[in-house]
Write a protein that holds these residues in place. Structure first.
Motif, PDB file in Angstrom:
ATOM      1  N   VAL A  94      61.756   8.244  20.471  1.00  0.00           N
ATOM      2  CA  VAL A  94      61.254   7.471  19.339  1.00  0.00           C
ATOM      3  C   VAL A  94      61.660   8.161  18.035  1.00  0.00           C
ATOM      4  N   LEU A  95      62.170   7.370  17.084  1.00  0.00           N
ATOM      5  CA  LEU A  95      62.663   7.885  15.804  1.00  0.00           C
ATOM      6  C   LEU A  95      63.734   8.962  16.003  1.00  0.00           C
ATOM      7  N   GLY A  96      64.487   8.819  17.093  1.00  0.00           N
ATOM      8  CA  GLY A  96      65.488   9.824  17.427  1.00  0.00           C
ATOM      9  C   GLY A  96      66.550   9.997  16.356  1.00  0.00           C
ATOM     10  N   ARG A  97      67.102   8.898  15.873  1.00  0.00           N
ATOM     11  CA  ARG A  97      68.153   8.998  14.851  1.00  0.00           C
ATOM     12  C   ARG A  97      67.598   9.613  13.567  1.00  0.00           C
ATOM     13  N   GLU A  98      66.397   9.174  13.179  1.00  0.00           N
ATOM     14  CA  GLU A  98      65.794   9.690  11.951  1.00  0.00           C
ATOM     15  C   GLU A  98      65.473  11.182  12.080  1.00  0.00           C
ATOM     16  N   GLY A 150      66.919  25.351  12.754  1.00  0.00           N
ATOM     17  CA  GLY A 150      66.112  24.139  12.795  1.00  0.00           C
ATOM     18  C   GLY A 150      65.246  24.078  14.030  1.00  0.00           C
ATOM     19  N   VAL A 151      64.098  23.401  13.887  1.00  0.00           N
ATOM     20  CA  VAL A 151      63.178  23.170  14.997  1.00  0.00           C
ATOM     21  C   VAL A 151      62.768  21.704  14.964  1.00  0.00           C
ATOM     22  N   VAL A 152      62.813  21.047  16.113  1.00  0.00           N
ATOM     23  CA  VAL A 152      62.381  19.656  16.205  1.00  0.00           C
ATOM     24  C   VAL A 152      61.318  19.558  17.291  1.00  0.00           C
ATOM     25  N   MET A 153      60.268  18.763  17.034  1.00  0.00           N
ATOM     26  CA  MET A 153      59.151  18.584  17.967  1.00  0.00           C
ATOM     27  C   MET A 153      58.805  17.114  18.080  1.00  0.00           C
ATOM     28  N   ASP A 154      58.595  16.657  19.316  1.00  0.00           N
ATOM     29  CA  ASP A 154      58.086  15.321  19.604  1.00  0.00           C
ATOM     30  C   ASP A 154      56.751  15.548  20.314  1.00  0.00           C
ATOM     31  N   VAL A 155      55.642  15.362  19.588  1.00  0.00           N
ATOM     32  CA  VAL A 155      54.343  15.846  20.039  1.00  0.00           C
ATOM     33  C   VAL A 155      53.630  14.819  20.913  1.00  0.00           C
ATOM     34  N   GLY A 156      52.969  15.306  21.963  1.00  0.00           N
ATOM     35  CA  GLY A 156      52.152  14.432  22.798  1.00  0.00           C
ATOM     36  C   GLY A 156      52.765  14.189  24.163  1.00  0.00           C
ATOM     37  N   VAL A 157      52.170  13.236  24.887  1.00  0.00           N
ATOM     38  CA  VAL A 157      52.616  12.931  26.246  1.00  0.00           C
ATOM     39  C   VAL A 157      53.913  12.131  26.196  1.00  0.00           C
ATOM     40  N   SER A 158      54.774  12.340  27.194  1.00  0.00           N
ATOM     41  CA  SER A 158      56.049  11.616  27.227  1.00  0.00           C
ATOM     42  C   SER A 158      55.929  10.351  28.057  1.00  0.00           C
ATOM     43  N   SER A 159      56.862   9.432  27.837  1.00  0.00           N
ATOM     44  CA  SER A 159      56.890   8.202  28.621  1.00  0.00           C
ATOM     45  C   SER A 159      57.075   8.496  30.099  1.00  0.00           C
ATOM     46  N   ARG A 196      56.355  10.796   2.203  1.00  0.00           N
ATOM     47  CA  ARG A 196      55.575   9.902   3.060  1.00  0.00           C
ATOM     48  C   ARG A 196      56.175   9.941   4.457  1.00  0.00           C
ATOM     49  N   PRO A 197      55.370   9.678   5.475  1.00  0.00           N
ATOM     50  CA  PRO A 197      55.928   9.733   6.831  1.00  0.00           C
ATOM     51  C   PRO A 197      56.964   8.643   7.061  1.00  0.00           C
ATOM     52  N   VAL A 198      57.979   8.971   7.827  1.00  0.00           N
ATOM     53  CA  VAL A 198      58.975   7.984   8.253  1.00  0.00           C
ATOM     54  C   VAL A 198      58.412   7.264   9.475  1.00  0.00           C
ATOM     55  N   ILE A 199      58.487   5.936   9.475  1.00  0.00           N
ATOM     56  CA  ILE A 199      57.980   5.156  10.605  1.00  0.00           C
ATOM     57  C   ILE A 199      59.104   4.322  11.205  1.00  0.00           C
ATOM     58  N   ALA A 200      58.874   3.845  12.406  1.00  0.00           N
ATOM     59  CA  ALA A 200      59.905   3.076  13.112  1.00  0.00           C
ATOM     60  C   ALA A 200      60.072   1.693  12.498  1.00  0.00           C
ATOM     61  N   GLY A 201      61.301   1.191  12.564  1.00  0.00           N
ATOM     62  CA  GLY A 201      61.580  -0.157  12.077  1.00  0.00           C
ATOM     63  C   GLY A 201      61.182  -1.214  13.093  1.00  0.00           C
ATOM     64  N   GLU A 202      61.226  -2.459  12.666  1.00  0.00           N
ATOM     65  CA  GLU A 202      60.799  -3.565  13.513  1.00  0.00           C
ATOM     66  C   GLU A 202      61.611  -3.645  14.801  1.00  0.00           C
ATOM     67  N   GLU A 203      62.911  -3.384  14.713  1.00  0.00           N
ATOM     68  CA  GLU A 203      63.760  -3.490  15.907  1.00  0.00           C
ATOM     69  C   GLU A 203      63.377  -2.445  16.949  1.00  0.00           C
ATOM     70  N   GLU A 204      63.119  -1.206  16.508  1.00  0.00           N
ATOM     71  CA  GLU A 204      62.743  -0.170  17.462  1.00  0.00           C
ATOM     72  C   GLU A 204      61.381  -0.465  18.083  1.00  0.00           C
ATOM     73  N   VAL A 205      60.442  -0.940  17.288  1.00  0.00           N
ATOM     74  CA  VAL A 205      59.116  -1.271  17.810  1.00  0.00           C
ATOM     75  C   VAL A 205      59.203  -2.400  18.832  1.00  0.00           C
ATOM     76  N   ALA A 206      60.093  -3.368  18.564  1.00  0.00           N
ATOM     77  CA  ALA A 206      60.255  -4.482  19.501  1.00  0.00           C
ATOM     78  C   ALA A 206      60.778  -3.997  20.848  1.00  0.00           C
ATOM     79  N   HIS A 207      61.658  -2.990  20.831  1.00  0.00           N
ATOM     80  CA  HIS A 207      62.223  -2.459  22.073  1.00  0.00           C
ATOM     81  C   HIS A 207      61.293  -1.439  22.732  1.00  0.00           C
ATOM     82  N   ALA A 218      56.607   3.113  19.777  1.00  0.00           N
ATOM     83  CA  ALA A 218      57.113   3.561  18.481  1.00  0.00           C
ATOM     84  C   ALA A 218      56.232   3.102  17.323  1.00  0.00           C
ATOM     85  N   ARG A 219      55.371   2.128  17.579  1.00  0.00           N
ATOM     86  CA  ARG A 219      54.554   1.567  16.501  1.00  0.00           C
ATOM     87  C   ARG A 219      53.678   2.628  15.837  1.00  0.00           C
ATOM     88  N   SER A 220      53.201   3.581  16.607  1.00  0.00           N
ATOM     89  CA  SER A 220      52.288   4.587  16.057  1.00  0.00           C
ATOM     90  C   SER A 220      52.992   5.873  15.631  1.00  0.00           C
TER      91      SER A 220
END
Length: 329
Positions: free
Chosen positions: A9-13, A96-105, A280-291, A295-297
């Motif tokens: 989620v938000l991988g490209r961003e 650089g450090v990148v984190m995707d926090v929480g439970v995975s799919s 401000r936080p970056v959020i997912a676009g409509e196309e990513e949320v639809a797929h 990603a909505r949250s």
């Protein structure tokens, strides 16, 4: 390197804000299915340390390690230990450090892991294979502690009602499966058509508590601050308000400048250790949320390390502690 279909989620961003460069050294603090790692390794000459506490994720990354030509080191550990993991690899500073926090799919989709009430399985919820399970917590915690856990970590306003029902029912039959607990919560928490499942917040609370996720996140952010070079970047993607609040407050505290007022002398203040990249936080676009509805949250925040020393560690949280609950304290 990029051959797997998994896209976080938000991988490209996230990668855009991380901005990996040729020859840089990076940490993927939450390897998962390796989405970030593959993209970072696509940049020629990058070196990467990837961390995950889930042995299943580590096993799944073996092929990527082999194909990386020595550029990827995959370590089974908690991401809060990222500074120690780097030190053991002979690395004291990273770009650089990148984190995707929480439970995975992947974890949610495995019934045997016990994360989701959608699939009946053992009431486990552990990201690693060590420590007490959710079933252990439900069996041992007092009614007041259960209510606090469900309220604080799940933001469930009916937490006392849920805790009372758990304690009453466990005297007859212990809760050992996800379905048995979800069914109980469904009986005591009313919902309307279109609402989230009544057990959602209770399951979130138990998962966060069992894995000590918020403490892990606080510690990991401070660890990243210590290992990042000046100009290095920290990118964090979170999925609910509790996590995002911790990330937001961390970056806010670490990026403050100035102090005092015209009425009071300027007070000594620690130099900012980060410069914000996302006001401000970056959020997912409509196309990513639809797929991917998950990603909505999602919210992404990022900052760049300054040359100031790392700030002192903050005081320990006042949240209920897993060790205390299991001791009966």
């Amino acid at each position: 390197m990029s051959s797997a279909p998994h896209i976080p989620v938000l991988g490209r961003e996230a990668i855009d804000h991380l901005a990996p460069r040729e020859g840089g050294i990076y940490v993927d603090a939450t390897f998962g299915a390796g989405g970030y790692s593959r993209t970072i390794l696509d940049v020629p000459g990058t070196h990467l340390i990837a961390i995950d506490r889930d042995s299943t994720a580590i096993a799944g990354g073996a092929e990527l390690v082999e194909r990386s030509g020595g550029r990827l080191t995959l370590v089974e550990d908690r991401f809060s230990n990222l500074a120690e993991v780097c030190a053991l690899q002979g690395i004291d500073a990273v770009d650089g450090v990148v984190m995707d926090v929480g439970v995975s799919s992947m974890q949610l989709d495995q019934a045997g892991r016990g994360f989701s009430f959608r699939l009946d399985g053992p009431l486990d919820m552990r990201m690693g294979q060590e420590g007490p399970t959710a079933a252990d917590v439900v069996a041992r915690a007092s009614e007041s502690d259960l209510a606090d856990i469900i309220y604080l970590f799940g933001e469930e306003r009916h937490s006392r009602r849920v805790a009372r029902a758990i304690v009453a029912d466990r005297q007859e039959t212990p809760f050992t499966t996800t379905r048995s607990l979800a069914d109980l919560v469904g009986r005591v928490v009313r919902s309307k058509p279109g609402d989230i499942h009544p057990a959602t917040r209770t399951f979130q609370a138990l998962r966060i508590f069992v894995n000590e996720e918020l403490e892990e996140l606080q510690t990991a952010l401070a660890a990243a601050e210590r290992v990042l070079k000046p100009g290095g970047r920290l990118v964090v993607v979170s999925f609910h308000s509790l996590e995002d609040r911790i990330v937001k407050n961390f970056f806010s505290e670490r990026s403050k400048t100035g102090g005092g007022s015209r009425h009071r002398p300027e007070m000594a203040q620690t130099a900012p250790s980060f410069q914000l990249l996302t006001r401000r936080p970056v959020i997912a676009g409509e196309e990513e949320v639809a797929h991917n509805p998950r990603a909505r949250s999602a919210k992404l925040r990022a900052a760049e390390r300054t040359d100031a020393p790392a700030h002192d560690a903050r005081e320990p949280s006042s949240w209920p502690q897993l060790s205390d609950i299991m001791r009966g304290g």
